[in-house]
Design a protein around this motif. Structure first.
Motif, PDB file in Angstrom:
ATOM      1  N   TYR A 127      23.210  21.702  40.670  1.00 48.91           N
ATOM      2  CA  TYR A 127      22.134  22.360  39.929  1.00 48.91           C
ATOM      3  C   TYR A 127      21.566  23.522  40.753  1.00 48.91           C
ATOM      4  CZ  TYR A 127      22.189  18.400  36.738  1.00 48.91           C
ATOM      5  OH  TYR A 127      22.574  17.457  35.819  1.00 48.91           O
ATOM      6  N   CYS A 128      21.112  24.560  40.042  1.00 47.40           N
ATOM      7  CA  CYS A 128      20.549  25.729  40.721  1.00 47.40           C
ATOM      8  C   CYS A 128      19.174  25.389  41.281  1.00 47.40           C
ATOM      9  CB  CYS A 128      20.450  26.896  39.739  1.00 47.40           C
ATOM     10  SG  CYS A 128      19.641  28.354  40.425  1.00 47.40           S
ATOM     11  N   GLU A 129      18.930  25.724  42.536  1.00 48.18           N
ATOM     12  CA  GLU A 129      17.638  25.463  43.166  1.00 48.18           C
ATOM     13  C   GLU A 129      16.566  26.422  42.676  1.00 48.18           C
ATOM     14  OE1 GLU A 129      18.492  25.755  47.301  1.00 48.18           O
ATOM     15  OE2 GLU A 129      19.332  23.723  47.443  1.00 48.18           O
ATOM     16  N   ASN A 130      16.966  27.486  41.994  1.00 48.76           N
ATOM     17  CA  ASN A 130      16.008  28.465  41.514  1.00 48.76           C
ATOM     18  C   ASN A 130      15.613  28.224  40.055  1.00 48.76           C
ATOM     19  OD1 ASN A 130      14.481  31.011  41.549  1.00 48.76           O
ATOM     20  ND2 ASN A 130      16.108  31.775  40.221  1.00 48.76           N
ATOM     21  N   CYS A 131      16.622  28.133  39.175  1.00 48.87           N
ATOM     22  CA  CYS A 131      16.323  27.991  37.743  1.00 48.87           C
ATOM     23  C   CYS A 131      16.655  26.610  37.195  1.00 48.87           C
ATOM     24  CB  CYS A 131      17.066  29.050  36.934  1.00 48.87           C
ATOM     25  SG  CYS A 131      18.878  28.816  36.891  1.00 48.87           S
ATOM     26  N   GLY A 132      17.296  25.759  37.981  1.00 49.20           N
ATOM     27  CA  GLY A 132      17.600  24.411  37.550  1.00 49.20           C
ATOM     28  C   GLY A 132      18.796  24.277  36.638  1.00 49.20           C
ATOM     29  N   HIS A 133      19.540  25.364  36.423  1.00 50.48           N
ATOM     30  CA  HIS A 133      20.668  25.337  35.493  1.00 50.48           C
ATOM     31  C   HIS A 133      21.823  24.538  36.079  1.00 50.48           C
ATOM     32  CE1 HIS A 133      22.850  27.110  32.040  1.00 50.48           C
ATOM     33  NE2 HIS A 133      23.907  26.981  32.820  1.00 50.48           N
ATOM     34  N   ALA A 134      22.398  23.612  35.285  1.00 55.10           N
ATOM     35  CA  ALA A 134      23.572  22.866  35.717  1.00 55.10           C
ATOM     36  C   ALA A 134      24.771  23.800  35.787  1.00 55.10           C
ATOM     37  CB  ALA A 134      23.855  21.717  34.758  1.00 55.10           C
ATOM     38  N   GLN A 135      25.522  23.712  36.865  1.00 53.59           N
ATOM     39  CA  GLN A 135      26.652  24.605  37.065  1.00 53.59           C
ATOM     40  C   GLN A 135      27.928  24.018  36.455  1.00 53.59           C
ATOM     41  OE1 GLN A 135      25.872  27.682  38.774  1.00 53.59           O
ATOM     42  NE2 GLN A 135      23.978  26.677  38.133  1.00 53.59           N
ATOM     43  N   PRO A 136      28.838  24.888  36.016  1.00 52.46           N
ATOM     44  CA  PRO A 136      30.104  24.385  35.475  1.00 52.46           C
ATOM     45  C   PRO A 136      30.850  23.577  36.536  1.00 52.46           C
ATOM     46  CG  PRO A 136      29.840  26.728  35.014  1.00 52.46           C
ATOM     47  CD  PRO A 136      28.758  26.364  35.968  1.00 52.46           C
ATOM     48  N   ARG A 137      31.395  22.455  36.116  1.00 47.00           N
ATOM     49  CA  ARG A 137      32.195  21.647  37.017  1.00 47.00           C
ATOM     50  C   ARG A 137      33.631  22.155  37.008  1.00 47.00           C
ATOM     51  NH1 ARG A 137      28.609  18.226  34.379  1.00 47.00           N
ATOM     52  NH2 ARG A 137      27.399  16.836  35.711  1.00 47.00           N
ATOM     53  N   GLU A 138      34.340  21.805  38.061  1.00 49.51           N
ATOM     54  CA  GLU A 138      35.719  22.285  38.192  1.00 49.51           C
ATOM     55  C   GLU A 138      36.576  21.822  37.025  1.00 49.51           C
ATOM     56  OE1 GLU A 138      39.461  21.932  41.365  1.00 49.51           O
ATOM     57  OE2 GLU A 138      37.557  20.916  41.729  1.00 49.51           O
ATOM     58  N   ARG A 139      36.277  20.630  36.492  1.00 52.87           N
ATOM     59  CA  ARG A 139      37.096  20.075  35.422  1.00 52.87           C
ATOM     60  C   ARG A 139      36.612  20.463  34.025  1.00 52.87           C
ATOM     61  NH1 ARG A 139      38.046  13.798  36.791  1.00 52.87           N
ATOM     62  NH2 ARG A 139      38.958  13.885  34.678  1.00 52.87           N
ATOM     63  N   ASP A 140      35.581  21.280  33.923  1.00 56.26           N
ATOM     64  CA  ASP A 140      35.104  21.679  32.599  1.00 56.26           C
ATOM     65  C   ASP A 140      36.195  22.380  31.801  1.00 56.26           C
ATOM     66  OD1 ASP A 140      32.687  20.559  33.078  1.00 56.26           O
ATOM     67  OD2 ASP A 140      31.544  22.426  33.146  1.00 56.26           O
ATOM     68  N   HIS A 141      37.001  23.173  32.469  1.00 55.14           N
ATOM     69  CA  HIS A 141      38.137  23.824  31.800  1.00 55.14           C
ATOM     70  C   HIS A 141      39.255  23.963  32.823  1.00 55.14           C
ATOM     71  CE1 HIS A 141      40.095  26.252  28.674  1.00 55.14           C
ATOM     72  NE2 HIS A 141      40.618  26.917  29.699  1.00 55.14           N
ATOM     73  N   MET A 142      40.413  23.390  32.486  1.00 54.21           N
ATOM     74  CA  MET A 142      41.550  23.414  33.408  1.00 54.21           C
ATOM     75  C   MET A 142      42.799  23.864  32.659  1.00 54.21           C
ATOM     76  SD  MET A 142      40.935  19.762  35.363  1.00 54.21           S
ATOM     77  CE  MET A 142      40.970  18.845  33.807  1.00 54.21           C
ATOM     78  N   GLU A 143      43.620  24.662  33.327  1.00 53.33           N
ATOM     79  CA  GLU A 143      44.892  25.111  32.777  1.00 53.33           C
ATOM     80  C   GLU A 143      45.952  25.029  33.862  1.00 53.33           C
ATOM     81  OE1 GLU A 143      44.597  28.975  31.063  1.00 53.33           O
ATOM     82  OE2 GLU A 143      43.050  28.413  29.605  1.00 53.33           O
ATOM     83  N   GLN A 144      47.141  24.636  33.467  1.00 51.06           N
ATOM     84  CA  GLN A 144      48.238  24.581  34.435  1.00 51.06           C
ATOM     85  C   GLN A 144      49.554  24.794  33.720  1.00 51.06           C
ATOM     86  OE1 GLN A 144      48.429  21.029  36.851  1.00 51.06           O
ATOM     87  NE2 GLN A 144      50.388  21.604  37.771  1.00 51.06           N
ATOM     88  N   GLU A 145      50.435  25.543  34.360  1.00 42.66           N
ATOM     89  CA  GLU A 145      51.778  25.787  33.857  1.00 42.66           C
ATOM     90  C   GLU A 145      52.770  25.437  34.953  1.00 42.66           C
ATOM     91  OE1 GLU A 145      52.525  29.780  32.623  1.00 42.66           O
ATOM     92  OE2 GLU A 145      53.887  29.132  31.025  1.00 42.66           O
ATOM     93  N   SER A 146      53.689  24.535  34.661  1.00 47.92           N
ATOM     94  CA  SER A 146      54.684  24.113  35.639  1.00 47.92           C
ATOM     95  C   SER A 146      56.059  24.238  35.000  1.00 47.92           C
ATOM     96  CB  SER A 146      54.422  22.665  36.075  1.00 47.92           C
ATOM     97  OG  SER A 146      55.390  22.227  37.008  1.00 47.92           O
ATOM     98  N   GLY A 147      56.739  25.318  35.321  1.00 47.28           N
ATOM     99  CA  GLY A 147      58.034  25.555  34.694  1.00 47.28           C
ATOM    100  C   GLY A 147      57.887  25.658  33.187  1.00 47.28           C
ATOM    101  N   PRO A 148      58.625  24.856  32.424  1.00 48.66           N
ATOM    102  CA  PRO A 148      58.567  24.959  30.964  1.00 48.66           C
ATOM    103  C   PRO A 148      57.442  24.155  30.320  1.00 48.66           C
ATOM    104  CG  PRO A 148      60.209  23.355  31.592  1.00 48.66           C
ATOM    105  CD  PRO A 148      59.666  23.928  32.885  1.00 48.66           C
ATOM    106  N   VAL A 149      56.657  23.435  31.095  1.00 47.21           N
ATOM    107  CA  VAL A 149      55.594  22.603  30.539  1.00 47.21           C
ATOM    108  C   VAL A 149      54.238  23.158  30.951  1.00 47.21           C
ATOM    109  CG1 VAL A 149      55.783  21.032  32.502  1.00 47.21           C
ATOM    110  CG2 VAL A 149      54.642  20.262  30.436  1.00 47.21           C
TER     111      VAL A 149
END
Length: 449
Positions: free
Chosen positions: A162-184
């Protein structure tokens, strides 16, 4: 001289010349920190060594002063604003805090009369203000800059996210994930209603003993009513993927490898229940960590699927004149009602109990019943592996096929993005995760990870 006396004696802001009122600690026009400037007086100027970080709201956005000179970081932290707009470091020898030279009567390197090298006492508290993001970014451990809030772009993010100034919750690393591995490829998104993403996925490619390529996709959906569902889905997806990518090159049949992968994922989730959890995350009345799992293994001529729970696998031929198909059966209340002939599929899935799952991975599961199935498609196509966060918006195989771009086999990542976007446009009521795997798997070396 105390800070209060300095402020009372100033009549104009040293930075922008704005008139000040008695007791002002910051300029109301430019935000300049008035405690950093000593009031002009007729006695010997006072030089205060300040090794702390001084916010400079009036400084240029880049690391250079108004004349284009770049200051080293160590000097920027100890700089005060000269009325001309140039930022001068206060700890330069022979310079006063306002940028003027000290009296030359003193010997070089020796402190002149009235010069203090002690630091004034810090006040009990400072007024609330947005800190300089450049200073905030430098306040972390060496080599690990502190994160800056994505909302106000000024406050520092604390350890809880959380932001110490405005209190806004920050996006987590897993909020949006994308991965490409060869054909998948796979995409996962938190959705629009949940406060965190409890889905997880793992994708990869390897080779069979004969050298032919094989692609693997695992998708897991955390059970929200259980403890630490996000940890459960992550542990299950990693364990299943690692098991498959290790077993397939040894020559294990893909269907047997899928069964073993589901068992390995189950053990990984069960072990989470044995770990000590903080009081905030666990109580005797909460269920053990749990998740569902669905996966696919694609070779040059074989398609194997495996699942526990209500996540699904769809088959969509490249020739859209051929019928698509759903390759899994849900472990859910609705599926049981349909299988028993007590309700039609439309009636069962319209019931509020429809999504109550009857099979899952976790220490609280009644028993582990991995489902696996093998298929030998007679034509090229695309395999869609997804959670109910997607198929709630495209339940039938025909609906899923209608959403999939025509070039899905050539652009699997783009296709996964399109499918996730459809779920978000539909309301994003749940976490949504999609993996797209072309069939057959391309020859080894054709874009494998």
């Amino acid at each position: 001289m105390s800070q209060m006396h300095q402020q009372a004696a100033l009549s104009n802001c040293p930075s922008c010349a704005e008139p000040l009122e008695s007791g002002d600690r910051f300029c109301g026009a430019c935000g300049y920190d008035l405690s950093a400037s000593a009031a002009p007086s007729s006695d010997t100027p006072t030089l205060t060594m300040n090794n702390g970080s001084v916010p400079r709201p009036s400084a240029p956005a880049e690391d250079e002063d108004a004349q284009g000179a770049v200051w080293p970081r160590a000097q920027q932290q100890d700089a005060t604003a000269h009325p001309s707009g140039t930022h001068l470091p206060t700890d330069l020898p022979g310079m006063d805090s306002d940028g003027s030279p000290l009296p030359s009567a003193t010997a070089p390197g020796a402190p002149g009369p009235g010069v203090r090298f002690d630091r004034p006492d810090e006040p009990d508290e400072y007024p609330l203000q947005a800190p300089d993001p450049r200073v905030a970014a430098e306040s972390g451990a060496p080599g690990e800059p502190a994160a800056v809030c994505v909302a106000c772009r000024a406050g520092r993010v604390d350890s809880d996210g959380y932001c110490e100034n405005c209190g806004h919750a920050q996006p987590r690393e897993r909020d949006h994930m994308e991965q490409e591995s060869g054909p998948v490829a796979a995409v996962s998104d938190r959705g629009l209603r949940h406060h965190r993403n409890e889905d997880a996925f793992a994708v990869g490619t390897t080779a069979l003993p004969d050298g032919s390529a094989v692609a693997v996709a695992i998708v897991c959906d955390g059970v929200s009513s259980a403890t630490r569902p996000d940890d459960a889905s992550l542990a299950a997806s990693r364990a299943a993927s690692e098991c498959l990518l290790a077993a397939l090159p040894r020559g294990t049949h893909p269907q047997q490898a899928m069964h073993e992968a589901i068992v390995a994922a189950s053990h990984a989730v069960n072990s989470l229940a044995e770990e000590p959890a903080s009081a905030r995350e666990h109580s005797p009345h909460q269920n053990a960590p749990a998740c569902t799992l669905v996966g696919a293994v694609v070779t040059a001529g074989l398609l194997v699927v495996g699942w526990v729970g209500d996540s699904r696998v769809y088959w969509v031929p490249l020739d859209r004149t051929a019928p698509p198909a759903r390759l899994t059966e849900d472990d859910s209340w609705a599926a049981q009602m349909v299988a028993a002939g007590l309700m039609s599929e439309a009636e069962a899935y319209a019931d509020e109990r429809a999504h109550a799952i009857t099979g899952w991975l976790g220490a609280d599961a009644y028993e582990l019943e991995p489902h696996t199935a093998s298929f030998k498609p007679d034509r090229p196509g695309v395999v869609v592996v997804c959670t109910d966060g997607l198929w709630n918006y495209a339940e039938s195989a025909e609906e899923m096929a209608g959403l999939l771009p025509p070039d899905a086999a050539a652009r699997p990542l783009h296709s996964a993005q399109v499918l996730v976007g459809h779920a978000l446009d539909g309301g994003g009521h749940d976490n949504v995760t999609v993996a797209v795997v072309p069939f057959p798997a391309p020859p080894q070396g054709a874009g494998s990870a």
